[in-house]
Design an enzyme around this catalytic site. Structure first.
Site, PDB file in Angstrom:
ATOM      1  N   ASP A  32       0.847  -1.192   0.000  1.00  0.00           N
ATOM      2  CA  ASP A  32       0.000   0.000   0.000  1.00  0.00           C
ATOM      3  C   ASP A  32       0.879   1.237   0.000  1.00  0.00           C
ATOM      4  OD1 ASP A  32      -2.199  -1.653   0.254  1.00  0.00           O
ATOM      5  OD2 ASP A  32      -2.467  -1.283   2.397  1.00  0.00           O
ATOM      6  N   LYS A  89      -8.157   0.695  -4.927  1.00  0.00           N
ATOM      7  CA  LYS A  89      -9.324   0.143  -4.244  1.00  0.00           C
ATOM      8  C   LYS A  89     -10.603   0.875  -4.631  1.00  0.00           C
ATOM      9  CE  LYS A  89      -6.843  -1.335  -0.046  1.00  0.00           C
ATOM     10  NZ  LYS A  89      -7.094  -2.782  -0.154  1.00  0.00           N
ATOM     11  N   GLY A 161      -4.436  -2.576   9.008  1.00  0.00           N
ATOM     12  CA  GLY A 161      -4.127  -1.399   9.799  1.00  0.00           C
ATOM     13  C   GLY A 161      -3.900  -1.647  11.271  1.00  0.00           C
ATOM     14  N   ARG A 173      -5.673 -19.996   7.554  1.00  0.00           N
ATOM     15  CA  ARG A 173      -5.892 -21.372   8.022  1.00  0.00           C
ATOM     16  C   ARG A 173      -7.302 -21.841   7.705  1.00  0.00           C
ATOM     17  NH1 ARG A 173      -2.113 -24.065  10.755  1.00  0.00           N
ATOM     18  NH2 ARG A 173      -0.430 -22.962  11.843  1.00  0.00           N
ATOM     19  N   GLY A 222      -2.425  -6.889   8.766  1.00  0.00           N
ATOM     20  CA  GLY A 222      -1.687  -7.058  10.007  1.00  0.00           C
ATOM     21  C   GLY A 222      -0.270  -7.558   9.845  1.00  0.00           C
ATOM     22  N   GLY A 243       1.167  -2.775   4.080  1.00  0.00           N
ATOM     23  CA  GLY A 243       1.193  -1.325   3.871  1.00  0.00           C
ATOM     24  C   GLY A 243       1.490  -0.587   5.158  1.00  0.00           C
ATOM     25  N   SER A 244       0.510  -0.563   6.056  1.00  0.00           N
ATOM     26  CA  SER A 244       0.694   0.143   7.322  1.00  0.00           C
ATOM     27  C   SER A 244       1.913  -0.365   8.068  1.00  0.00           C
ATOM     28  CB  SER A 244      -0.552  -0.012   8.195  1.00  0.00           C
ATOM     29  OG  SER A 244      -1.700   0.467   7.542  1.00  0.00           O
TER      30      SER A 244
END
Length: 302
Positions: A32, A89, A161, A173, A222, A243-244
Site C-alpha cells: 500500500d 481500491k 491497519g 488457516r 496485520g 502497507g501500514s
C-alpha cells in the site's frame, strides 16, 4: 515514465487472461502506498506491485468517517512514478468507482472491505470488466463466491491497519483447512458441501481437483515484520500484501526490503534472523482481540 502505455484493458479480456496476469505476482509482496515517494520506496525494495491509496489502512481506521476510492489524480501520479503494476481500491458494490479506475488504466481493482461498503447486499459483477479484480475472504465459501463473481485474485483478509497478524493467520488457516476438508469428500457429497459453503458447485469441483483455489491467493491484514511475511508464506499463501506495517514504522525503506526478502527466503531461519535485525521501530499496532465487532474491517463483505 511514459504513462501513455497505461490504457484500460479491452473488455473482451477473458477470465483466463485476467487470472493469468495475477499468476505473475506469485511469491511477491504488494505494498500500500499513498504518495509517489512511497511508491518509489516500494519498487526499489522489490515489490511486485503497489496499491494506490490516499490513506494507509491504519489511518483509515484511526480517522474514521467514510473511506472512498482515492483521487484519480493521485493514482495517476503514482502510476507515473513506477514501472510495476498499480492497483487501486473501490468500495464493495460500487461499480462506478470500478469503472473510473478501469478508465484511468490501473492494472488491478481491489473491491475492498477496508473502504466503506457502498452496497450491503451485492458485490460488483467483475465479469463485466476487462481489468482484473482482487477481493478478500475469510473462508473458502467467501473466496469461491468472489471468484464466481469474477475475481481473478484472492487475498485472505486479516485485520488491515492493526499490525496484528492473528486474523491473517486465522483466515488463511480457514481457507486452506476448508480446501483440505473438501479434498476428503467423495464426489457425491460435493453438491451438499457447495450448498453449505454458499459457493458455486463448479468452482467447488475445480478446487477439489486442483487442491488449491483456482486463482492466486495472497495474505493481507496485520503483516508488519519479516517474520509475519514468512509465517504466512509457510502457511501456504502465494504472496503478501503489506502497507501500514511498513509505512507506519520508523525505517520504511529498510523494513520494506526486509519483508520482500523474507517472502522469498521464507523457509530459511538463518536468513530471516538477519533480515529481522536492526529494522528500527515497528508500527505500534492494535490488538485485533480488543476490537469491537463494529471496529473490524474484515467483517465487511460476505
Amino acid at each position: 515514465m511514459d504513462t501513455s502505455r497505461r490504457r484500460a484493458p479491452e473488455r473482451s479480456s477473458s477470465f483466463t487472461v485476467k487470472s493469468g496476469l495475477a499468476q505473475m505476482l506469485k511469491g511477491g509482496v504488494i505494498m500500500d502506498v499513498v504518495s509517489t515517494e512511497h511508491a518509489v520506496i516500494a519498487e526499489e525494495a522489490g515489490a511486485v506491485a503497489v496499491m494506490a491509496l490516499e490513506r494507509v489502512p491504519a489511518d483509515i481506521r484511526a480517522q474514521g468517517g467514510v473511506a472512498r476510492m482515492s483521487d484519480p489524480g493521485l493514482i495517476r501520479e503514482i502510476m507515473a512514478s513506477v514501472s510495476i503494476p498499480v492497483m487501486a481500491k473501490c468500495r464493495i458494490g460500487h461499480f462506478v468507482e470500478a469503472q473510473i479506475l478501469e478508465a484511468i488504466g490501473v492494472d488491478y481493482v481491489d473491491e475492498s472491505e477496508v473502504l466503506t461498503p457502498a452496497d450491503e447486499n451485492h458485490h460488483i459483477n467483475k465479469h463485466a470488466f476487462g481489468v482484473p479484480f482482487v477481493c478478500g475472504c475469510r473462508n473458502l465459501g467467501e473466496a469461491l463466491r468472489r471468484i464466481g463473481e469474477g475475481a481473478a485474485m484472492i487475498r485472505t483478509k486479516g485485520e488491515a491497519g492493526t499490525g496484528d497478524v492473528v486474523e491473517a493467520v486465522r483466515h488463511a488457516r480457514a481457507v486452506l483447512g476448508d480446501i483440505r476438508t473438501l479434498q476428503t469428500k467423495p464426489d457425491e457429497e460435493l453438491m451438499a458441501y457447495a450448498k453449505e459453503l454458499g459457493a458455486p458447485f463448479e468452482l467447488v469441483k475445480q478446487t477439489k481437483a486442483l487442491g488449491r483455489l483456482p486463482v492466486v491467493n495472497f495474505a493481507a491484514g496485520g503483516i508488519a515484520t519479516p517474520a509475519d511475511a514468512a509465517l504466512m508464506m509457510q502457511l501456504g499463501v502465494d504472496g503478501v500484501f503489506v502497507g501500514s506495517g511498513i509505512f507506519k514504522s520508523s525505517e520504511p525503506a529498510r523494513r520494506a526490503k526486509a519483508i520482500v526478502e523474507a517472502t522469498t527466503h521464507y523457509r530459511n531461519p538463518g536468513i530471516l534472523a538477519e533480515l529481522s535485525a536492526n529494522l528500527g521501530l515497528p508500527m505500534s499496532g492494535i490488538s485485533a482481540a480488543g476490537l469491537a465487532d463494529h471496529e473490524k474491517l474484515a467483517g465487511r463483505g460476505w
